[in-house]
Design an enzyme around this catalytic site. Structure first.
Site, mmCIF file in Angstrom:
data_model
loop_
_atom_site.group_PDB
_atom_site.id
_atom_site.type_symbol
_atom_site.label_atom_id
_atom_site.label_comp_id
_atom_site.label_asym_id
_atom_site.label_seq_id
_atom_site.Cartn_x
_atom_site.Cartn_y
_atom_site.Cartn_z
ATOM 1 C CE LYS A 61 -2.542 -0.618 3.686
ATOM 2 N NZ LYS A 61 -2.094 -1.909 4.218
ATOM 3 N NE ARG A 92 -4.562 -1.050 10.566
ATOM 4 C CZ ARG A 92 -3.620 -0.451 9.848
ATOM 5 N NH1 ARG A 92 -3.839 0.723 9.304
ATOM 6 N NH2 ARG A 92 -2.452 -1.044 9.675
ATOM 7 N NE ARG A 117 7.367 -3.719 6.075
ATOM 8 C CZ ARG A 117 6.141 -3.347 5.779
ATOM 9 N NH1 ARG A 117 5.805 -3.046 4.558
ATOM 10 N NH2 ARG A 117 5.218 -3.254 6.729
ATOM 11 N NE ARG A 144 5.778 -0.131 10.389
ATOM 12 C CZ ARG A 144 4.675 -0.369 9.716
ATOM 13 N NH1 ARG A 144 4.538 0.057 8.480
ATOM 14 N NH2 ARG A 144 3.705 -1.033 10.284
ATOM 15 N NE ARG A 149 2.028 -4.565 11.181
ATOM 16 C CZ ARG A 149 3.188 -4.564 10.536
ATOM 17 N NH1 ARG A 149 4.293 -4.934 11.150
ATOM 18 N NH2 ARG A 149 3.257 -4.165 9.291
#
Ligand code: ADP
Length: 187
Positions: free
Chosen positions: A13, A88, A127, A133, A144
């Site tokens: 996204k 969300r 990643r 993060r 998540r």
């Protein structure tokens, strides 16, 4: 152009949002980025949401809607915007609908980027090395994903029932996926 980008964590996204916003000259409104900025600045809001974000859970609908309402009232959103990371939950989709009606915004274009879970976990793990993060660990990533399936996947059905959902395949090269998106947006 008023766009909502839906899709699981790792669907790409953020990458696609940057390209879309460049092409259509609209602001990229990422709730995740806005919350991370709050955390980094050490604001009272940031301190409140840090542990929630680090656990992979969602911050409350009230908090996120306040953040987004404040952002959408900025003058650069007058000619359109792209929302990334919101709604969300179905409750957020409903609040957003009310807010946009109040703003006199016409119908949203809602794009859902689909990527299989196995590919998502590989991408998020890939990643980890580069990401700063604190929620990009394998454990929090699968949390998540779980939260996504439980709370966010119903948002797609919400828009589907209202006839403004476009589902796209998110597997493939960045430019290939981007081409699918621009084709859908110009339809
Ligand atoms: P991802 O890359 O997993 O899609 P984001 O960067 O969009 O994640 O968001 C990171 C975290 O910020 C989420 O796990 C959640 O804790 C919080 N968050 C972001 N947007 C929302 C929202 N609309 N409602 C609730 N929590 C949110």
């Amino acid at each position: 152009m008023q766009i909502v980008l839906l899709g699981p964590p790792g669907a790409g996204k953020g990458t696609q949002a940057t390209k879309i916003c460049e092409k259509y000259a609209i602001p990229h409104i990422s709730t995740g980025d806005m919350l991370r900025q709050q955390v980094a600045s050490g604001s009272p809001l940031g301190n409140k949401v840090k542990s929630i974000m680090d656990s992979g859970e969602l911050v409350t609908d009230d908090v996120i809607m306040q953040v987004v309402e404040a952002r959408l009232s900025q003058p650069d959103c007058k000619n359109g915007f792209l929302l990334d990371g919101i709604p969300r939950t179905v409750a957020q989709a409903e609040s957003l609908g009310t807010l946009l009606l109040k703003m006199g915004a016409p119908k949203l274009k809602v794009l859902q980027i689909n990527v299989p879970d196995t590919v998502l976990l590989e991408r998020i793990q890939g990643r980890q090395g580069q990401s700063s993060r604190s929620d990009d660990t394998a454990e929090v990533a699968s949390k998540r994903l779980k939260v996504y399936w439980e709370q966010t996947a119903p948002v797609a059905s919400y828009y589907e029932q209202r006839g403004n959902l476009v589902v796209l395949d998110g597997v493939g090269a960045v430019d290939e996926v981007f081409h699918r998106i621009t084709t859908a947006l110009s339809a």
